[in-house]
Each structure stands twice: as C-alpha cells, then as structure tokens.
Design a protein around this motif. Structure first.
Motif, PDB file in Angstrom:
ATOM      1  N   ASP A  54      66.716  84.800  47.396  1.00 33.18           N
ATOM      2  CA  ASP A  54      65.997  86.044  47.699  1.00 33.18           C
ATOM      3  C   ASP A  54      64.923  85.835  48.754  1.00 33.18           C
ATOM      4  O   ASP A  54      64.573  86.773  49.484  1.00 33.18           O
ATOM      5  N   THR A 101      77.463  88.151  51.012  1.00 37.18           N
ATOM      6  CA  THR A 101      77.398  87.820  49.595  1.00 37.18           C
ATOM      7  C   THR A 101      76.017  87.257  49.306  1.00 37.18           C
ATOM      8  O   THR A 101      75.614  86.246  49.882  1.00 37.18           O
ATOM      9  N   SER A 102      75.284  87.938  48.448  1.00 35.02           N
ATOM     10  CA  SER A 102      73.898  87.554  48.156  1.00 35.02           C
ATOM     11  C   SER A 102      73.705  87.450  46.649  1.00 35.02           C
ATOM     12  O   SER A 102      72.917  88.183  46.045  1.00 35.02           O
ATOM     13  N   LEU A 103      74.453  86.539  46.038  1.00 35.00           N
ATOM     14  CA  LEU A 103      74.360  86.306  44.600  1.00 35.00           C
ATOM     15  C   LEU A 103      73.648  84.983  44.357  1.00 35.00           C
ATOM     16  O   LEU A 103      74.060  83.949  44.887  1.00 35.00           O
ATOM     17  N   LYS A 104      72.611  85.006  43.556  1.00 37.68           N
ATOM     18  CA  LYS A 104      71.783  83.815  43.375  1.00 37.68           C
ATOM     19  C   LYS A 104      72.570  82.622  42.843  1.00 37.68           C
ATOM     20  O   LYS A 104      72.421  81.499  43.320  1.00 37.68           O
ATOM     21  N   ARG A 145      83.600  87.444  46.522  1.00 32.27           N
ATOM     22  CA  ARG A 145      83.550  88.246  47.757  1.00 32.27           C
ATOM     23  C   ARG A 145      84.922  88.728  48.207  1.00 32.27           C
ATOM     24  O   ARG A 145      85.019  89.666  49.002  1.00 32.27           O
ATOM     25  N   ASP A 202      75.124  92.077  45.966  1.00 29.66           N
ATOM     26  CA  ASP A 202      73.979  91.458  45.310  1.00 29.66           C
ATOM     27  C   ASP A 202      74.019  91.576  43.788  1.00 29.66           C
ATOM     28  O   ASP A 202      73.076  91.167  43.108  1.00 29.66           O
ATOM     29  N   GLN A 203      75.111  92.138  43.268  1.00 30.17           N
ATOM     30  CA  GLN A 203      75.316  92.205  41.826  1.00 30.17           C
ATOM     31  C   GLN A 203      76.655  91.550  41.495  1.00 30.17           C
ATOM     32  O   GLN A 203      77.688  91.969  42.017  1.00 30.17           O
ATOM     33  N   ILE A 224      75.935  94.547  51.260  1.00 30.99           N
ATOM     34  CA  ILE A 224      75.440  93.335  50.612  1.00 30.99           C
ATOM     35  C   ILE A 224      75.903  93.312  49.160  1.00 30.99           C
ATOM     36  O   ILE A 224      75.577  94.214  48.380  1.00 30.99           O
ATOM     37  N   ILE A 248      74.918  84.496  53.644  1.00 31.49           N
ATOM     38  CA  ILE A 248      73.553  85.006  53.758  1.00 31.49           C
ATOM     39  C   ILE A 248      72.576  83.925  54.250  1.00 31.49           C
ATOM     40  O   ILE A 248      71.418  84.223  54.554  1.00 31.49           O
ATOM     41  N   LYS A 256      66.966  85.125  52.365  1.00 32.78           N
ATOM     42  CA  LYS A 256      67.812  86.204  52.861  1.00 32.78           C
ATOM     43  C   LYS A 256      66.996  87.218  53.673  1.00 32.78           C
ATOM     44  O   LYS A 256      67.543  87.945  54.499  1.00 32.78           O
TER      45      LYS A 256
END
Length: 258
Positions: A18, A8-11, A58, A43-44, A41, A83, A21
């Motif tokens: 960013d 899970t790569s959500l800011k 997630r 990311d959205q 990933i 992440i 990661k």
C-alpha cells in the motif's frame, strides 16, 4: 473500445504494498490520461491468496472487468502490469507498440532461475515437452499486453490452473520454488498463440539492483534506469526496501508529470 491498464494490488505476503503503490500510480495515472486509457486495480482478493496467489487471480481479468460494469464488446486490449512498476513521463503508448498481439519483454537476466524453472515445469507437465521455450524467448510477466482475443487465452489459463491446482501449489511452495504463474504462462502462451511479440526491454526494465541500473550515468549523474528505461520494474528488491526506492525515484522525477 477501451484499452485498459490492469494492476494487481493484493497485499498477500507484502505488507508494504500500500505504501509503494502510491508512487506507481502517480506515474501510471499520468500515462493513462495522456493516452486516454482506463485503469483497473484488483485490490480485493477473489479467494485466500495463500491458496491462489495474486499472480494467478489476475487471469480472471475479463470476468472482473465485466463484473465492474464493462460491456465485453467495449473492451479493446488489456495490459497486465505489476504494481511495483513506474512509467516514465514520455513513454510511448504501449498498445500502439504491441499492436493486436500477445506482447512482453524477454527476461534473460537470471539464467539459472529461468533455466531451472523452464526445466522443472516442462518435466512435471508433459504437454509442455515439445514447446519451443528457452531462456532466449522467455517473457517476464510484469508487463504483458493481451490481444483483443485475450479472453480466450485467459480461460485457457484458468482451466489449466483449476485442473492442476495441487501440483502447481506444490511446485510453487515446496518442490521447485521457481515462481508462480510466470513459467506456466510462458508455455501456455507459446502453445496458444504460436508467435509472440517481443517488445523492447525498455518496456520492462527489471532487476534494477542486479543489473546496476540504479548507478549514475558518468555523463550527467542521472540514474541509468531513468535515463534508458520506459517502465521501471522494482522487482528483485527486498520488500521492506521497495517503498524507499520508489519514493526516492518519484522525488527525482515528479516535476515531469505536471
């Protein structure tokens, strides 16, 4: 069937994600290639992360995998991984270690936080009253391996969230303030699976500052966490410092990933 590392790569409220990661994925891509694993990933965001935190989003993992082109029958096991982790070059295949079980690492580092989180969620959700969850069998959600039947559990999680969204958001942001999904997931996993599989703490070495694991070994000067951990979890570090710690770690170990 494909085993998948799901990140899970959500800011959300972490503008430095960013940056750090990059160091995480440099290690995990090496690991995935070594054991013929897929990487996915997220990311959205599926919705506003203030309304539904990334840790809850997630749990739509199987829907996301299908939407990206996976045939559900081709999905083996999935590992949900934060992440803000890095994996050591010689780490064993976590799917072989876990077997076909719901697996994670016991988190007993901050007893106050864990105890009050368990007690708080147990008080507000009577269905958790008789579940055997204490600080001695409480799993950190930073590294989780789902069994092949994980889709059923994920549906249970999403149904629970949607049914209790207002109460959960209040507990997360206002009244309890002891995490987002981690404690409810611990209760739900115990309820759903009964017996859980607790793997070595090497597979989620967390709170590296609090545990002084960043200190050098007196024998060779190598940071203790690099020497003794398989998966290094850079949680408990101020977000604005996390990139620096992870970047410096990569600089020390990058020659191992060739």
């Amino acid at each position: 069937m494909r085993n998948i590392l799901f990140f899970t790569s959500l800011k959300a409220n972490d503008p430095n994600l960013d940056a750090y990661k990059e160091w995480s994925l440099l290690t995990w891509k090496y690991y995935a290639k070594k054991y013929d694993l897929d990487i996915f990933i997220l990311d959205q965001p599926l919705c506003d992360t203030e309304l539904m935190r990334p840790t809850w989003q997630r749990w739509y993992v199987y829907d996301l995998l299908e939407a990206s082109g996976y045939n559900i029958d081709d999905i083996g096991q999935v590992a949900l991984i934060d992440i803000d982790t890095m994996v050591r070059w010689d780490t064993p295949n976590i799917f072989e270690v876990a077997g076909d079980n719901y697996s994670g690492v016991i988190d007993d580092i901050s007893l106050e936080w864990i105890n009050n989180s368990i007690d708080g969620y147990r008080f507000h959700f009577p269905q958790f009253k008789d579940i055997d969850l204490t600080w001695t069998n409480y799993i950190n959600n930073g590294v989780l391996v789902l069994p092949k039947t994980g889709r059923e559990f994920c549906k249970t999680v999403i149904d629970f969230y949607n049914k209790n969204v207002d109460k959960l958001r209040d507990l997360q942001h206002n009244s309890l303030k002891k995490g987002t999904d981690q404690t409810p997931i611990n209760f739900l996993a115990k309820q759903h699976f009964g017996q859980l599989n607790y793997i070595s703490k090497k597979f989620n070495m967390s709170q590296l500052i609090m545990t002084h694991a960043m200190s050098p070994s007196i024998l060779d000067g190598q940071p203790i966490f690099i020497k003794h951990g398989f998966i290094w979890h850079f949680n408990g570090i101020p977000r604005e410092q996390r990139n620096d710690y992870m970047m410096q770690t990569w600089k020390q170990i990058k020659t191992k990933y060739i």
